[in-house]
Write an enzyme that holds these catalytic residues in place. Structure first.
Site, PDB file in Angstrom:
ATOM      1  CE  LYS A  96      50.373  60.977  53.724  1.00 49.40           C
ATOM      2  NZ  LYS A  96      49.202  61.783  52.954  1.00 49.40           N
ATOM      3  CG  ASP A 121      41.900  66.245  45.596  1.00 44.30           C
ATOM      4  OD1 ASP A 121      42.015  64.927  45.807  1.00 44.30           O
ATOM      5  OD2 ASP A 121      43.136  66.849  45.592  1.00 44.30           O
ATOM      6  CG  HIS A 166      44.435  63.230  49.125  1.00 48.59           C
ATOM      7  ND1 HIS A 166      45.454  64.131  48.423  1.00 48.59           N
ATOM      8  CD2 HIS A 166      43.145  63.453  48.611  1.00 48.59           C
ATOM      9  CE1 HIS A 166      45.025  64.669  47.522  1.00 48.59           C
ATOM     10  NE2 HIS A 166      43.763  64.339  47.597  1.00 48.59           N
TER      11      HIS A 166
END
Length: 179
Positions: free
Chosen positions: A72, A170, A62
């Site tokens: 992140k 996904d 993602h």
């Protein structure tokens, strides 16, 4: 804290200094001043996310596009995962390259990825709790992804693909060449 640069520009592995005694242990998982001093980034994390997954669960790959792209800082609170990041920055010298690393509650390593990377992981232990900080808020309209078994990326997810647990969403992600 031991900070190791990776072959992907901007991605670093962080290994905290752990203080142990008869009570257990203590470590600093993030310090803005230390991060700025050693990595040169003045980050402002605005969102923390946590997921719990069973063995074989694969989440990803993602990413967020444009102004909603996210840096992140990823760590495992319980269990063990194979964490994977893919450089999706078209102007990057490492565009299309990926990095895989084992993150676990035992090794306490963390992975920092700057904006412009796709992220995913597969749970290798019976269960895993993954926590990550983001420097930008999630925006549904800006989400993107890459199918986990993309032949261009050729990622080794370690576990047999037939035993993976993957969401329908996904499984419908496009290939790397179609993002």
């Amino acid at each position: 804290m031991l900070i190791t640069k990776t072959e992907l520009e901007g991605c670093v592995i962080l290994k905290p200094t752990i203080f142990r005694d008869e009570r257990g242990y203590f470590f600093e998982s993030f310090n803005k001043t230390t991060f700025k001093k050693h990595i040169g980034l003045d980050l402002n994390f605005v969102q923390d996310n946590e997921s719990k997954s069973s063995k074989g669960v694969l989440r990803g790959l993602h990413f967020q596009r444009g102004e909603h792209a996210q840096a992140k800082l990823i760590r495992v609170v319980k269990g063990k995962i194979l964490d994977v990041v893919v450089d999706v920055r078209p102007s990057s010298p490492t565009y299309g390259k990926h990095l895989s690393i084992i993150l676990s509650a035992k090794n306490k390593k963390q992975l920092y990825m700057p904006p412009g990377f796709a992220h995913g992981f597969v749970t290798l232990s019976k269960q895993a709790v993954v926590n990550y900080k983001c420097d930008n808020y999630y925006n549904k309209d800006s989400e993107g992804g890459i199918i986990f078994n993309d032949t261009t990326l050729n990622i080794n997810w370690v576990l047999d693909h037939k035993k993976l647990i993957i969401s329908k969403k996904d499984l419908s992600l496009p290939s790397f060449n179609n993002i």
